[in-house]
Scaffold this motif. Structure first.
Motif, mmCIF file in Angstrom:
data_model
loop_
_atom_site.group_PDB
_atom_site.id
_atom_site.type_symbol
_atom_site.label_atom_id
_atom_site.label_comp_id
_atom_site.label_asym_id
_atom_site.label_seq_id
_atom_site.Cartn_x
_atom_site.Cartn_y
_atom_site.Cartn_z
ATOM 1 N N TYR A 205 0.831 -1.202 0.000
ATOM 2 C CA TYR A 205 0.000 0.000 0.000
ATOM 3 C C TYR A 205 0.867 1.253 0.000
ATOM 4 O O TYR A 205 1.965 1.261 0.562
ATOM 5 N N PRO A 206 0.374 2.349 -0.578
ATOM 6 C CA PRO A 206 1.069 3.637 -0.432
ATOM 7 C C PRO A 206 0.903 4.140 0.996
ATOM 8 O O PRO A 206 -0.189 4.037 1.561
ATOM 9 N N LEU A 207 1.968 4.678 1.581
ATOM 10 C CA LEU A 207 1.913 5.151 2.967
ATOM 11 C C LEU A 207 2.139 6.653 3.086
ATOM 12 O O LEU A 207 1.634 7.271 4.020
ATOM 13 N N ALA A 208 2.917 7.229 2.184
ATOM 14 C CA ALA A 208 3.204 8.667 2.273
ATOM 15 C C ALA A 208 3.443 9.228 0.876
ATOM 16 O O ALA A 208 4.084 8.590 0.043
ATOM 17 N N LEU A 209 2.904 10.409 0.647
ATOM 18 C CA LEU A 209 3.014 11.049 -0.668
ATOM 19 C C LEU A 209 3.382 12.511 -0.514
ATOM 20 O O LEU A 209 2.791 13.234 0.292
ATOM 21 N N THR A 210 4.375 12.933 -1.265
ATOM 22 C CA THR A 210 4.667 14.352 -1.433
ATOM 23 C C THR A 210 4.338 14.690 -2.875
ATOM 24 O O THR A 210 4.937 14.133 -3.803
ATOM 25 N N ARG A 211 3.370 15.567 -3.078
ATOM 26 C CA ARG A 211 2.902 15.866 -4.425
ATOM 27 C C ARG A 211 3.855 16.808 -5.153
ATOM 28 O O ARG A 211 4.577 17.601 -4.539
ATOM 29 N N ALA A 212 3.835 16.695 -6.460
ATOM 30 C CA ALA A 212 4.693 17.535 -7.289
ATOM 31 C C ALA A 212 4.327 19.008 -7.131
ATOM 32 O O ALA A 212 3.170 19.356 -6.859
ATOM 33 N N GLY A 213 5.314 19.876 -7.283
ATOM 34 C CA GLY A 213 5.066 21.310 -7.252
ATOM 35 C C GLY A 213 4.599 21.835 -5.918
ATOM 36 O O GLY A 213 3.827 22.793 -5.870
ATOM 37 N N ASN A 214 5.058 21.210 -4.835
ATOM 38 C CA ASN A 214 4.645 21.645 -3.477
ATOM 39 C C ASN A 214 3.131 21.690 -3.336
ATOM 40 O O ASN A 214 2.581 22.587 -2.693
ATOM 41 N N ALA A 215 2.470 20.702 -3.935
ATOM 42 C CA ALA A 215 1.004 20.671 -3.923
ATOM 43 C C ALA A 215 0.447 19.842 -2.784
ATOM 44 O O ALA A 215 -0.699 19.384 -2.855
ATOM 45 N N GLY A 216 1.231 19.656 -1.726
ATOM 46 C CA GLY A 216 0.710 18.984 -0.546
ATOM 47 C C GLY A 216 1.454 17.720 -0.176
ATOM 48 O O GLY A 216 2.207 17.159 -0.975
ATOM 49 N N THR A 217 1.251 17.282 1.066
ATOM 50 C CA THR A 217 1.808 16.030 1.573
ATOM 51 C C THR A 217 0.702 15.260 2.265
ATOM 52 O O THR A 217 -0.122 15.853 2.973
ATOM 53 N N LEU A 218 0.684 13.958 2.076
ATOM 54 C CA LEU A 218 -0.405 13.142 2.597
ATOM 55 C C LEU A 218 0.119 11.854 3.212
ATOM 56 O O LEU A 218 1.172 11.343 2.804
#
Length: 247
Positions: A205-218
């Motif tokens: 499973y995905p556990l952590a995401l940093t979106r491109a272009g400083n578009a958020g972290t989840l």
């Protein structure tokens, strides 16, 4: 040939076994495999890891998504529990926080008087219609433009498919950990296209995401963990009386 006494034979045999065991241990210590005992996706190329984690996410019965999403210049803080037939949680934008609840196709929004007063553009004095909506679940009509906007936060498949995207050339970026769970990290364009940590324990499973272009972290957690959704009681529900504000 000189015969070796039986007792000494056993000693020689034991020493030989110990030497072999010791050599094996030393060999293992010198060549630790970070993927040993994992689900094996860390050995795959980045594009296959992404495909495996997308498939795992789509097949999960439930998930919790928390963190920030930046879209159209606005930052939203999410804390949502989602499953196939609905979701519950909160969304914050600026100083305004509201709760969302979707049970099947029925979508409800709950907020305080200040939220409704500001949404109406009448200030935050909490008087009038806004006071009547304070702390109540407002049913969002399916034909209302706000339904499409807010329901996107409550649709597991739509939300995950939109979020779990890395841009540019994919590559792996080593082994990491999220809350003590070992992960393999994949990146888009060396990180500028986003980064995604994928679990090396159990299902990938995905556990952590940093979106491109400083578009958020989840953060993604509680994969497959069941939870109950119940429509609010009539005493807790009111009609807005007109089209909901979309701002």
């Amino acid at each position: 040939m000189t015969a070796i006494p039986p007792g000494r034979t056993r000693l020689v045999t034991a020493l030989c076994a110990l030497a072999v065991t010791g050599a094996a241990v030393l060999t293992g210590c010198g060549g630790d495999d970070p993927d040993a005992g994992t689900n094996g996706v860390g050995k795959l190329p980045a594009d296959r890891i992404q495909a495996r984690t997308r498939s795992a996410a789509q097949g999960a019965s439930a998930v919790r998504v928390s963190g920030t999403v930046v879209t159209s210049g606005r930052t939203y803080r999410l804390d949502m529990q989602l499953k196939d037939d609905g979701a519950t949680g909160s969304v914050t934008s600026g100083a305004a926080t509201f709760k969302l609840l979707r049970v099947g196709t029925q979508l409800f929004l709950k907020a305080d008087a200040d939220f409704w007063a500001q949404a109406d553009g009448k200030g935050g004095d909490g008087s009038g219609a806004a006071a009547k909506l304070d702390g109540k679940y407002v049913k969002v009509p399916q034909g209302d433009p706000a339904y499409k906007k807010f329901s996107g936060f409550t649709d597991k498949d739509i939300l995950l498919s939109g979020l779990l995207t890395l841009h540019g050339s994919l590559a792996t970026d080593g082994h990491h950990a999220q809350a003590s769970t070992p992960t393999i990290r994949i990146t888009g364009d060396h990180g500028s296209g986003g980064t995604l940590d994928v679990s090396l324990k159990g299902t990938p499973y995905p556990l952590a995401l940093t979106r491109a272009g400083n578009a958020g972290t989840l953060r993604f957690s509680d994969w497959g963990k069941p939870f109950t959704l119940t429509e609010p009681a009539r005493s807790e529900t009111v009609d807005y009386g007109q089209q909901l504000p979309t701002s």
